[in-house]
Design a protein around this motif. Structure first.
Motif, PDB file in Angstrom:
ATOM      1  N   ILE A 221      -4.339   1.416  -6.468  1.00 19.38           N
ATOM      2  CA  ILE A 221      -5.232   2.379  -5.826  1.00 19.38           C
ATOM      3  C   ILE A 221      -5.345   3.590  -6.752  1.00 19.38           C
ATOM      4  O   ILE A 221      -4.464   4.447  -6.780  1.00 19.38           O
ATOM      5  CB  ILE A 221      -4.703   2.803  -4.439  1.00 19.38           C
ATOM      6  CG1 ILE A 221      -4.537   1.571  -3.533  1.00 19.38           C
ATOM      7  CG2 ILE A 221      -5.635   3.814  -3.790  1.00 19.38           C
ATOM      8  CD1 ILE A 221      -3.822   1.858  -2.228  1.00 19.38           C
TER       9      ILE A 221
ATOM     10  N   CYS B 115       2.161   1.806  -3.522  1.00 23.27           N
ATOM     11  CA  CYS B 115       1.138   2.319  -4.455  1.00 23.27           C
ATOM     12  C   CYS B 115       1.106   3.842  -4.470  1.00 23.27           C
ATOM     13  O   CYS B 115       0.732   4.460  -5.479  1.00 23.27           O
ATOM     14  CB  CYS B 115      -0.242   1.773  -4.064  1.00 23.27           C
ATOM     15  SG  CYS B 115      -0.557   0.098  -4.625  1.00 23.27           S
TER      16      CYS B 115
ATOM     17  N   LEU C 295     -10.970  -4.492  -4.102  1.00 24.98           N
ATOM     18  CA  LEU C 295     -10.391  -3.194  -3.768  1.00 24.98           C
ATOM     19  C   LEU C 295     -11.446  -2.105  -3.957  1.00 24.98           C
ATOM     20  O   LEU C 295     -12.130  -2.068  -4.979  1.00 24.98           O
ATOM     21  CB  LEU C 295      -9.188  -2.892  -4.664  1.00 24.98           C
ATOM     22  CG  LEU C 295      -8.030  -3.891  -4.639  1.00 24.98           C
ATOM     23  CD1 LEU C 295      -8.139  -4.896  -5.782  1.00 24.98           C
ATOM     24  CD2 LEU C 295      -6.701  -3.172  -4.751  1.00 24.98           C
TER      25      LEU C 295
ATOM     26  N   ASP D 285      -9.171   3.917   1.444  1.00 21.98           N
ATOM     27  CA  ASP D 285      -9.030   2.756   0.567  1.00 21.98           C
ATOM     28  C   ASP D 285      -8.938   1.482   1.410  1.00 21.98           C
ATOM     29  O   ASP D 285      -8.417   1.507   2.534  1.00 21.98           O
ATOM     30  CB  ASP D 285      -7.765   2.877  -0.293  1.00 21.98           C
ATOM     31  CG  ASP D 285      -7.794   4.089  -1.203  1.00 21.98           C
ATOM     32  OD1 ASP D 285      -8.775   4.245  -1.951  1.00 21.98           O
ATOM     33  OD2 ASP D 285      -6.838   4.891  -1.149  1.00 21.98           O
TER      34      ASP D 285
ATOM     35  N   GLU E 228       0.827  -1.203   0.000  1.00 24.92           N
ATOM     36  CA  GLU E 228       0.000   0.000   0.000  1.00 24.92           C
ATOM     37  C   GLU E 228       0.863   1.255   0.000  1.00 24.92           C
ATOM     38  O   GLU E 228       0.531   2.249  -0.662  1.00 24.92           O
ATOM     39  CB  GLU E 228      -0.934  -0.021   1.216  1.00 24.92           C
ATOM     40  CG  GLU E 228      -2.006  -1.098   1.123  1.00 24.92           C
ATOM     41  CD  GLU E 228      -2.874  -1.172   2.354  1.00 24.92           C
ATOM     42  OE1 GLU E 228      -2.450  -0.640   3.413  1.00 24.92           O
ATOM     43  OE2 GLU E 228      -3.968  -1.759   2.269  1.00 24.92           O
TER      44      GLU E 228
ATOM     45  N   ASN F 156     -13.085   1.951  -2.047  1.00 25.53           N
ATOM     46  CA  ASN F 156     -12.929   3.119  -1.190  1.00 25.53           C
ATOM     47  C   ASN F 156     -14.241   3.321  -0.447  1.00 25.53           C
ATOM     48  O   ASN F 156     -15.317   3.226  -1.053  1.00 25.53           O
ATOM     49  CB  ASN F 156     -12.590   4.347  -2.035  1.00 25.53           C
ATOM     50  CG  ASN F 156     -12.335   5.588  -1.204  1.00 25.53           C
ATOM     51  OD1 ASN F 156     -13.272   6.235  -0.744  1.00 25.53           O
ATOM     52  ND2 ASN F 156     -11.062   5.920  -1.009  1.00 25.53           N
TER      53      ASN F 156
ATOM     54  N   THR G  41      -8.822  -3.185   1.069  1.00 26.17           N
ATOM     55  CA  THR G  41      -8.774  -4.403   0.270  1.00 26.17           C
ATOM     56  C   THR G  41      -9.330  -5.554   1.095  1.00 26.17           C
ATOM     57  O   THR G  41      -8.924  -5.760   2.243  1.00 26.17           O
ATOM     58  CB  THR G  41      -7.328  -4.760  -0.144  1.00 26.17           C
ATOM     59  OG1 THR G  41      -6.753  -3.650  -0.841  1.00 26.17           O
ATOM     60  CG2 THR G  41      -7.312  -5.975  -1.055  1.00 26.17           C
TER      61      THR G  41
END
Length: 428
Positions: A370, A95, A393, A204, A92, A395, A206
């Motif tokens: 993302i 990203c 994935l 965000d 993360e 938000n 997952t």
């Protein structure tokens, strides 16, 4: 290497400031050296032209892939591995971390290292690689870690859209007019919707899970017996699950599916890097009386028809007329809610060996990306070691974590013929 970005590469590139990264992780039992890792990375960089480039804009703002001289090595960041959760945190983080877009390379590695277990996190800018590209890179890199003296060669890539699209299509006057008209209409539309407020993004997240080997095998057999594809079964399950959780009035009843261009363009070989896909959209029938298997059969028929009617060369050619509106289109997608419930990317059976002479690949974790653009709902599926692996994935400004979990549970219930999720699904 020096060539202009194609439209979809340029769209993914965006402004060159906001990261558009993909991370992909493998977990390894066994040992290898830093020298062996850097040797493997040097060889795959020498093989793939897109691993030598940065992106530089000309005086008109047109971005080009350019190989600087000398080409920088692929960087490796080495950390001490402390737990099974380290890879997710670092993925993360990666990203959100920009590349040196001008100088490249647009790939880097993170090695979470311990005495017996490692995770290798490959981080790639999406404008030079899709999911299939990263699988290719991992297969090559792991093979070279195991066989450091192996020669993997090099290849020449295309330099212009003319190298990719047949002349008969590029020179078609009717298609040229269509491209110009489409660009003009899109320009007017974007002018009309300009000024809309950006979406206020939240957190965000997952959701990750696996289907066990027995359940995966049973689903594969079921699809074969019923003459449908795994892709159709998965798309149907997730669309029905969206409808069940969110209600028929709060769904679009449509899934956006990337399609690997290598199936349609022989100039792009299976082991070549490429940054984007073509796509299709699929829907299920709204009749609530249709059972799951009938829905799968109908969606499978639509999928077969759409794939057989794809005009990939025409699509690439027409997209090239959209370069003048690419920035406004990107801005608009930061305000739009999208016309799909989700994007579903099916990577299929990963062509990555499990056993090597000096180590073993214990797990392959699905890519993480993302992107703050339109609908962030994305589900990725892949199969490794005879197990289906899923990532959801999103938000929470768009879909809550609780809703995503409920969608997961309902989809798995459909795929497992009504069995409770914990019986055959491992939440990870």
């Amino acid at each position: 290497m020096k060539r202009k970005l194609l439209f979809l590469e340029r769209f993914i590139y965006g402004d060159g400031i906001i990261p558009k990264n993909i991370t992909f992780t493998v977990k390894i039992n066994g040992s290898f050296t830093e020298v062996a890792l850097r040797n493997a990375l040097a060889k795959i960089q020498a093989r793939h032209p897109l691993l030598t480039v940065g992106v530089q804009e000309d005086s008109k703002g047109q971005p080009w892939f350019v190989s600087p001289m000398p080409v920088p090595d692929i960087p490796v960041r080495i950390l001490t591995r402390t737990s099974d959760e380290d890879w997710m945190r670092e993925s993360e983080k990666e990203c959100q971390q920009r590349f040196d877009m001008q100088n490249g390379p647009l790939l880097r590695m993170v090695w979470l290292r311990s005495a017996e277990v490692s995770e290798l996190i490959m981080v790639c800018h999406h404008c030079i690689c899709d999911g299939a590209s990263i699988v290719t890179l991992y297969k090559e890199m792991l093979t070279l870690l195991d066989q450091p003296d192996l020669a993997i060669g090099q290849y020449e890539t295309f330099n212009t859209v003319e190298d990719l699209v047949p002349e008969a299509i590029l020179s078609d006057k009717k298609l040229q007019r269509k491209g110009k008209v489409t660009a003009a209409i899109l320009r007017l539309f974007l002018l009309f919707v300009s000024g809309k407020k950006q979406i206020r993004w939240g957190k965000d997240y997952t959701v990750r899970w696996k289907m066990d080997k027995a359940a995966t095998a049973a689903l594969v057999r079921r699809c074969k017996v019923q003459h449908t594809t795994m892709h159709a079964a998965l798309c149907t399950a997730f669309l029905l699950a969206f409808r069940h959780v969110r209600g028929s009035k709060n769904v679009k009843n449509q899934v956006f599916c990337p399609v690997n261009l290598r199936r349609y363009i022989p100039e792009i070989k299976d082991d070549m890097l490429f940054g984007f896909a073509t796509s299709t959209t699929l829907s299920i029938d709204k009749d609530p009386m249709l059972d799951f298997q009938e829905q799968v059969k109908r969606l499978n028929n639509r999928l077969s028809e759409k794939l057989s009617n794809l005009k990939v060369y025409e699509e690439i050619m027409l997209n090239e007329y959209l370069h003048p509106v690419v920035k406004k289109l990107s801005q608009y997608l930061g305000t739009a809610r999208g016309n799909n419930d989700l994007t579903f990317s099916n990577m299929g059976r990963l062509d990555i060996p499990k056993k090597f002479s000096s180590f073993e690949v214990e797990a392959v974790h699905n890519p993480i990306l993302i992107f703050k653009s339109a609908n962030p709902n994305g589900i990725i599926a892949s199969t490794f070691d005879e197990q289906l692996n899923f990532s959801f994935l999103s938000n929470d400004a768009y879909l809550s974590y609780e809703e995503a979990s409920a969608i997961r549970d309902k989809a798995m219930e459909l795929l497992l013929e009504g069995k409770r999720v914990p019986e055959a699904v491992q939440l990870v």
